[in-house]
Design a protein around this motif. Sequence first.
Motif, PDB file in Angstrom:
ATOM      1  N   ASP A  95       0.737   1.424   3.645  1.00 20.52           N
ATOM      2  CA  ASP A  95       0.424   2.029   4.943  1.00 20.52           C
ATOM      3  C   ASP A  95       0.632   3.540   4.953  1.00 20.52           C
ATOM      4  N   GLU A  96       1.711   3.993   4.298  1.00 16.61           N
ATOM      5  CA  GLU A  96       2.148   5.370   4.477  1.00 16.61           C
ATOM      6  C   GLU A  96       1.768   6.314   3.338  1.00 16.61           C
ATOM      7  N   LEU A  97       1.416   5.784   2.183  1.00 18.76           N
ATOM      8  CA  LEU A  97       0.973   6.634   1.075  1.00 18.76           C
ATOM      9  C   LEU A  97      -0.476   6.329   0.702  1.00 18.76           C
ATOM     10  N   ASP A  98      -0.719   5.080   0.304  1.00 18.67           N
ATOM     11  CA  ASP A  98      -2.060   4.690  -0.129  1.00 18.67           C
ATOM     12  C   ASP A  98      -3.104   4.946   0.961  1.00 18.67           C
ATOM     13  N   ALA A  99      -2.830   4.538   2.187  1.00 21.66           N
ATOM     14  CA  ALA A  99      -3.811   4.694   3.270  1.00 21.66           C
ATOM     15  C   ALA A  99      -4.092   6.155   3.572  1.00 21.66           C
ATOM     16  N   VAL A 100      -3.070   7.001   3.468  1.00 22.04           N
ATOM     17  CA  VAL A 100      -3.259   8.436   3.717  1.00 22.04           C
ATOM     18  C   VAL A 100      -4.152   9.035   2.629  1.00 22.04           C
TER      19      VAL A 100
END
Length: 197
Positions: A95-100
Motif C-alpha cells: 500500500d505504502e511503497l509499491d502503490a506509490v
Amino acid sequence: MYKVYGSVTSRAFRVLWMLEEIGEPYDYIKAGPRSEAVTALNPSGKIPVLTDGNVVITDSTAILTYLADKHRKLTFPAGTIERAHQDALTHAILDELDAVLWTAARHGFVLPEEHRVPDVKPSLKWEFARNLDRLADRMAGPFLQGEQMTIADIIATHCLNWAIGAKFPVENEKMNAYAKAMRSRDAFKRVRGLDDA
C-alpha cells in the motif's frame, strides 16, 4: 518444474528471487507484459505469471505467498501471530511503497498521455519518503521482522530498487543499509545475472 514468465526488470524479479532463496528449480521464460506467451496464461497480460504443472498463478505477492506456504520457507506458519504481523507488514509495503511507485509509473509512461498528471510526482516522492521512514521504525532486526527473512523482505527490497530506477530519493540511512545487505545475498545476485546468462 515451475515456470516463471516475466522479466528481471519487473515484479517477476520477486518470484525469481524467492525461488533462488528457497532452492527450488525453475525455468525462466523472459516475456513482456501483454506478450503472446503471457496473455495465453493471463488474459490481463500482466506479469509475472507462475505455472506449477497445469496450474497458473498470477500476481507477484500471491505467487510469493503460495511458494512460501507450500515450501514452508520465508514465512511464519499460517494461524500464528507472527504470520499476522508478516501479512500486515506485507500489505503495508504494497500500500505504502509499491502503490506509490506504481502510481508514479502510470503517470510517467503507462497511461495514455492525455490521462497523465506529471505534477503528481513530487507529492508521491514526499509520500514515499514518509512511508519509508515509518517502515524503518517498524524494522525489528537485520530483516523487517527480526532474525527471519520473509516474503515482506523480498517485496520491500524490490521496491527500494524500483525507487532508485524511478529517481525516488532513498534518504533513510537504516533502509539504505538494509537494502545494501539484501542486495549482497547470493540469491539476489543470481537473479540479477539471469539476463546475462
